[in-house]
Every structure is written in C-alpha cells, then in structure tokens.
Design an enzyme around this catalytic site. Structure first.
Site, short mmCIF file in Angstrom:
data_model
loop_
_atom_site.label_atom_id
_atom_site.label_comp_id
_atom_site.label_asym_id
_atom_site.label_seq_id
_atom_site.Cartn_x
_atom_site.Cartn_y
_atom_site.Cartn_z
N HIS A 222 0.47 1.31 -13.26
CA HIS A 222 1.27 0.17 -13.74
C HIS A 222 2.75 0.59 -13.76
O HIS A 222 3.07 1.68 -14.25
CB HIS A 222 0.81 -0.25 -15.14
CG HIS A 222 1.56 -1.45 -15.63
ND1 HIS A 222 1.28 -2.73 -15.19
CD2 HIS A 222 2.62 -1.56 -16.46
CE1 HIS A 222 2.12 -3.57 -15.76
NE2 HIS A 222 2.95 -2.89 -16.53
N ASN B 166 -5.79 2.75 -13.02
CA ASN B 166 -4.80 1.79 -12.53
C ASN B 166 -3.40 2.39 -12.65
O ASN B 166 -3.12 3.14 -13.58
CB ASN B 166 -4.88 0.51 -13.38
CG ASN B 166 -3.87 -0.54 -12.98
OD1 ASN B 166 -3.76 -0.88 -11.79
ND2 ASN B 166 -3.13 -1.06 -13.93
N ARG C 206 -15.72 -18.21 -8.35
CA ARG C 206 -15.23 -16.91 -8.84
C ARG C 206 -16.40 -15.98 -9.13
O ARG C 206 -16.34 -14.78 -8.87
CB ARG C 206 -14.41 -17.15 -10.13
CG ARG C 206 -13.52 -15.99 -10.46
CD ARG C 206 -12.40 -15.87 -9.43
NE ARG C 206 -11.64 -14.64 -9.60
CZ ARG C 206 -10.55 -14.34 -8.92
NH1 ARG C 206 -10.08 -15.16 -7.99
NH2 ARG C 206 -9.93 -13.21 -9.12
N ALA D 204 8.27 8.01 -9.83
CA ALA D 204 7.13 8.07 -10.76
C ALA D 204 5.79 7.73 -10.09
O ALA D 204 4.90 8.58 -10.00
CB ALA D 204 7.39 7.16 -11.95
N GLU D 205 5.64 6.52 -9.60
CA GLU D 205 4.31 6.08 -9.15
C GLU D 205 3.69 6.99 -8.09
O GLU D 205 2.54 7.40 -8.20
CB GLU D 205 4.37 4.65 -8.60
CG GLU D 205 4.76 3.63 -9.64
CD GLU D 205 4.65 2.20 -9.12
OE1 GLU D 205 3.66 1.86 -8.48
OE2 GLU D 205 5.59 1.42 -9.36
N ASP E 174 -4.31 -3.76 -19.10
CA ASP E 174 -3.41 -2.61 -19.30
C ASP E 174 -3.58 -1.95 -20.69
O ASP E 174 -2.63 -1.41 -21.24
CB ASP E 174 -1.93 -3.00 -19.10
CG ASP E 174 -1.66 -3.56 -17.71
OD1 ASP E 174 -2.32 -3.13 -16.76
OD2 ASP E 174 -0.78 -4.45 -17.59
N ASN F 29 1.43 3.07 -2.61
CA ASN F 29 0.69 4.00 -3.48
C ASN F 29 -0.53 4.55 -2.76
O ASN F 29 -0.87 5.72 -2.90
CB ASN F 29 0.30 3.32 -4.79
CG ASN F 29 1.44 3.31 -5.78
OD1 ASN F 29 1.78 4.33 -6.36
ND2 ASN F 29 2.08 2.15 -5.94
N GLY G 13 0.78 -1.24 0.00
CA GLY G 13 0.00 0.00 0.00
C GLY G 13 0.81 1.28 0.00
O GLY G 13 0.34 2.31 0.49
C1 GAR Z 1 3.10 -1.05 -7.52
O1 GAR Z 1 4.42 -1.02 -7.99
C2 GAR Z 1 2.13 -1.04 -8.67
O2 GAR Z 1 2.57 -0.28 -9.76
C3 GAR Z 1 2.08 -2.51 -9.02
O3 GAR Z 1 2.04 -3.15 -7.76
C4 GAR Z 1 2.80 -2.37 -6.82
C5 GAR Z 1 2.00 -2.20 -5.54
O4 GAR Z 1 2.76 -1.59 -4.53
N1 GAR Z 1 0.96 -2.82 -9.84
C6 GAR Z 1 1.01 -3.66 -10.88
O5 GAR Z 1 1.99 -4.30 -11.16
C7 GAR Z 1 -0.30 -3.77 -11.66
N2 GAR Z 1 -0.10 -4.52 -12.88
P1 GAR Z 1 2.08 -0.89 -3.28
O6 GAR Z 1 1.11 -1.90 -2.64
O7 GAR Z 1 3.22 -0.58 -2.36
O8 GAR Z 1 1.38 0.34 -3.76
#
Ligand code: GAR
Length: 196
Positions: A110, A108, A66, A180-181, A151, A14, A12
C-alpha cells in the site's frame, strides 16, 4: 521454494521489482508461479510473459455475478497451488472465501504509511493526492498481511519517503515507488521465503 502468485491490475512495476529481485538473487528460495490480472491488456501481463511466467486474466466482466467471479477467482488461485499470494497493485476487494482459504498467506503493498491514508477509497494516485492535500512532510509505503478489513492486517514492513516542495501526486507516487515500494515488497517476500 516458496511458490508465489502475484496479482495485478495495471502497469506492474511492483511485479517487475519482484521478478528482478528473484533474478538477481536479492530474493531467494522463491519461484513466481503465476500472475493473475483482473484486467485485459495491462502491461503487467507483458512483463510476466517476457519473464516466462504464466499470466491469466480473471475479469468480473466475464462472469454473470460477483459471486461467480469470486468463485472463478478462487478456483484460478487454487490452480497455482501458491504458498504466498502477493497483491501488487491488485485493486479488487479480495473475496472473503479467499481470505479464509489463505489466512496469513496473502500480502499487500500500500502506498502510504498505514494507518495514514488507507482503507476504502484510498488506492493508487488518490493516496498521494490526499497526502499532499493534508500537507504531510513524510509518507511512504507499507507491506502488510491481508485480513477481512481494508488495509487493516498486521504490518510486515514500512519505509518512509520525504515529500518535497512542489510535489505533484504523480511525482510523489513515483518517489514512493522508487524509494519504498520496489524495495520493501521484494524484501518482505524474501523474509517470508526464508522464514525470518
Ligand atoms: C502501487 O503504487 C501500489 O502501491 C498501489 O497501486 C500501485 C500499482 O502500481 N496499490 C494500492 O493503492 C492498493 N491500495 P504497479 O502496477 O506499477 O505495481
């Protein structure tokens, strides 16, 4: 106020970047109304609790099929009445019913420059392993709308990050997150919240 629901699967960081950006005013007109995790015992839920945000688990393990999980997930999402759903490291394929119900309302993050290193099988550390294996000198992150493909939805924001000599996948992952993220995900939410 944009009602934002954040969906997570793990640490978490992000989610934390969004919480911090709302708290310090980098993101305005926005309320984080809830956090949904598909996994129990993830640190993201502690981050939510600490920020006073309701966090709930919707796990496939608690449903007989599911299809039942997909229905349970959509019911829980609906209960928050969100204007925007943010997939912040949510590693579950979003059910088609949910994409139809929230068209252009799901985004999302990525960890690559889409269309590189994306699609089925590219998530988390695997993205950075693939980038290093290919020998790219630049990678980065992308925020995009979620459509029925993996994606493939319209790109909202991207930021490039340099690959450095001697990088391991973990080192590269950390740099892509920091540079970046954690920047473009709050920035994209702010843009949507303020209709830019
Ligand atoms: C992040 O790097 C995000 O970009 C990636 O999972 C990580 C989660 O980290 N998502 C993907 O790969 C989606 N295809 P976080 O839980 O620390 O935010």
């Amino acid at each position: 106020m944009l009602r934002v629901l954040v969906m997570v699967s793990g640490g978490g960081t992000n989610l934390q970047a969004i919480i911090d950006a709302v708290a310090n005013g980098d993101v305005t007109n926005t309320e984080i109304v809830g956090v949904i995790s598909n996994n129990y015992d993830v640190f993201a839920l502690e981050r939510a609790a600490k920020a006073g945000i309701e966090g709930v688990v919707v796990s496939p393990k608690d449903y007989p099929s599911r299809a039942d999980f997909n229905k349970g997930l959509l019911d829980k999402v609906n209960s928050f009445n969100p204007d925007l759903i943010v997939l912040a490291g949510f590693l579950v394929v979003i059910p088609e019913e949910m994409i139809e119900a929230y068209e252009n309302k799901i985004i999302n993050i990525h960890p690559s420059l889409i269309p590189s290193f994306c699609g089925t099988g590219y998530y988390g550390l695997k993205v950075h392993e693939a980038a290093l294996e290919r020998g790219v000198k630049l990678t980065g992150a992308t925020v995009h709308y979620v459509d029925k493909g993996t994606d493939t939805g319209p790109i909202i924001m991207q930021k490039a990050v340099e690959v450095k000599e001697g990088d391991t996948p973990k080192m590269l992952q950390q740099r892509v997150m920091e540079e970046a993220e954690w920047k473009i995900l709050p920035a994209a939410i702010n843009m949507i919240a303020n209709e830019k």
